[in-house]
Design a protein around this motif. Sequence first.
Motif, mmCIF file in Angstrom:
data_model
loop_
_atom_site.group_PDB
_atom_site.id
_atom_site.type_symbol
_atom_site.label_atom_id
_atom_site.label_comp_id
_atom_site.label_asym_id
_atom_site.label_seq_id
_atom_site.Cartn_x
_atom_site.Cartn_y
_atom_site.Cartn_z
ATOM 1 N N GLY A 139 0.798 -1.182 0.000
ATOM 2 C CA GLY A 139 0.000 0.000 0.000
ATOM 3 C C GLY A 139 0.850 1.259 0.000
ATOM 4 O O GLY A 139 2.087 1.223 0.010
ATOM 5 N N ARG A 140 0.180 2.363 0.001
ATOM 6 C CA ARG A 140 0.831 3.666 -0.082
ATOM 7 C C ARG A 140 1.812 3.901 1.068
ATOM 8 O O ARG A 140 2.931 4.368 0.862
ATOM 9 C CB ARG A 140 -0.242 4.758 -0.098
ATOM 10 N N ASP A 141 1.417 3.572 2.291
ATOM 11 C CA ASP A 141 2.290 3.806 3.447
ATOM 12 C C ASP A 141 3.575 2.991 3.347
ATOM 13 O O ASP A 141 4.655 3.476 3.689
ATOM 14 C CB ASP A 141 1.559 3.489 4.745
ATOM 15 N N SER A 142 3.467 1.766 2.868
ATOM 16 C CA SER A 142 4.644 0.918 2.713
ATOM 17 C C SER A 142 5.601 1.482 1.663
ATOM 18 O O SER A 142 6.814 1.513 1.864
ATOM 19 C CB SER A 142 4.209 -0.493 2.316
ATOM 20 N N VAL A 143 5.040 1.960 0.548
ATOM 21 C CA VAL A 143 5.868 2.548 -0.509
ATOM 22 C C VAL A 143 6.556 3.813 -0.002
ATOM 23 O O VAL A 143 7.757 4.015 -0.206
ATOM 24 C CB VAL A 143 5.019 2.837 -1.767
ATOM 25 N N LEU A 144 5.816 4.681 0.688
ATOM 26 C CA LEU A 144 6.411 5.907 1.230
ATOM 27 C C LEU A 144 7.529 5.590 2.218
ATOM 28 O O LEU A 144 8.567 6.261 2.233
ATOM 29 C CB LEU A 144 5.341 6.767 1.896
ATOM 30 N N ALA A 145 7.345 4.579 3.042
ATOM 31 C CA ALA A 145 8.384 4.188 4.003
ATOM 32 C C ALA A 145 9.648 3.749 3.275
ATOM 33 O O ALA A 145 10.766 4.100 3.693
ATOM 34 C CB ALA A 145 7.868 3.074 4.911
ATOM 35 N N GLN A 146 9.504 3.005 2.183
ATOM 36 C CA GLN A 146 10.672 2.571 1.411
ATOM 37 C C GLN A 146 11.394 3.762 0.778
ATOM 38 O O GLN A 146 12.621 3.830 0.784
ATOM 39 C CB GLN A 146 10.250 1.575 0.319
ATOM 40 N N TYR A 147 10.629 4.708 0.223
ATOM 41 C CA TYR A 147 11.247 5.894 -0.377
ATOM 42 C C TYR A 147 11.955 6.739 0.676
ATOM 43 O O TYR A 147 13.035 7.276 0.445
ATOM 44 C CB TYR A 147 10.213 6.735 -1.135
ATOM 45 N N ARG A 148 11.351 6.884 1.838
ATOM 46 C CA ARG A 148 11.994 7.661 2.910
ATOM 47 C C ARG A 148 13.292 7.000 3.362
ATOM 48 O O ARG A 148 14.290 7.676 3.608
ATOM 49 C CB ARG A 148 11.028 7.836 4.077
ATOM 50 N N TYR A 149 13.276 5.678 3.474
ATOM 51 C CA TYR A 149 14.492 4.959 3.855
ATOM 52 C C TYR A 149 15.582 5.165 2.798
ATOM 53 O O TYR A 149 16.720 5.483 3.130
ATOM 54 C CB TYR A 149 14.205 3.467 4.038
ATOM 55 N N ALA A 150 15.233 4.998 1.523
ATOM 56 C CA ALA A 150 16.216 5.177 0.454
ATOM 57 C C ALA A 150 16.770 6.602 0.463
ATOM 58 O O ALA A 150 17.981 6.807 0.322
ATOM 59 C CB ALA A 150 15.585 4.856 -0.901
ATOM 60 N N ALA A 151 15.915 7.592 0.646
ATOM 61 C CA ALA A 151 16.362 8.991 0.677
ATOM 62 C C ALA A 151 17.289 9.248 1.859
ATOM 63 O O ALA A 151 18.236 10.034 1.753
ATOM 64 C CB ALA A 151 15.161 9.926 0.734
ATOM 65 N N SER A 152 17.072 8.584 2.975
ATOM 66 C CA SER A 152 17.917 8.790 4.151
ATOM 67 C C SER A 152 19.323 8.257 3.940
ATOM 68 O O SER A 152 20.246 8.627 4.649
ATOM 69 C CB SER A 152 17.292 8.121 5.381
ATOM 70 N N ARG A 153 19.517 7.402 2.950
ATOM 71 C CA ARG A 153 20.826 6.815 2.672
ATOM 72 C C ARG A 153 21.648 7.650 1.700
ATOM 73 O O ARG A 153 22.787 7.326 1.413
ATOM 74 C CB ARG A 153 20.647 5.410 2.087
ATOM 75 N N LEU A 154 21.067 8.734 1.158
ATOM 76 C CA LEU A 154 21.792 9.568 0.204
ATOM 77 C C LEU A 154 22.730 10.509 0.924
ATOM 78 O O LEU A 154 22.406 11.073 1.967
ATOM 79 C CB LEU A 154 20.823 10.355 -0.671
ATOM 80 N N GLY A 155 23.925 10.698 0.329
ATOM 81 C CA GLY A 155 24.941 11.554 0.913
ATOM 82 C C GLY A 155 24.751 13.014 0.568
ATOM 83 O O GLY A 155 23.715 13.417 0.036
#
Length: 92
Positions: free
Chosen positions: A1-17
């Motif tokens: 669902g939407r919340d799961s997708v947003l959580a994945q995008y937020r995690y990926a964004a947090s890994r950017l330098g």
Amino acid sequence: GRDSVLAQYRYAASRLGPRPATLEVEYLHVAVSGDLAFTMALERSRYQRTDADTVRTNYTRATHVFRREQGEWKLAHRHMDHIVEAPPPAEP
């Protein structure tokens, strides 16, 4: 669902330098039929992870399937796979 997708995008964004990430998209094919559409593209991305000093480059093929719902296009599916060798640049 939407919340799961947003959580994945937020995690990926947090890994950017600290260096800005870039994405170049070269569309190979776009098609629309009624309330369905799809795109096929080459994506070239450059980014730095928080745990690295170097900038990484990814080359991927991506397919997106869209569905029109109540007059708005919604992403229904995305498939992406990595390309081992860099594709040649697009012709101007």
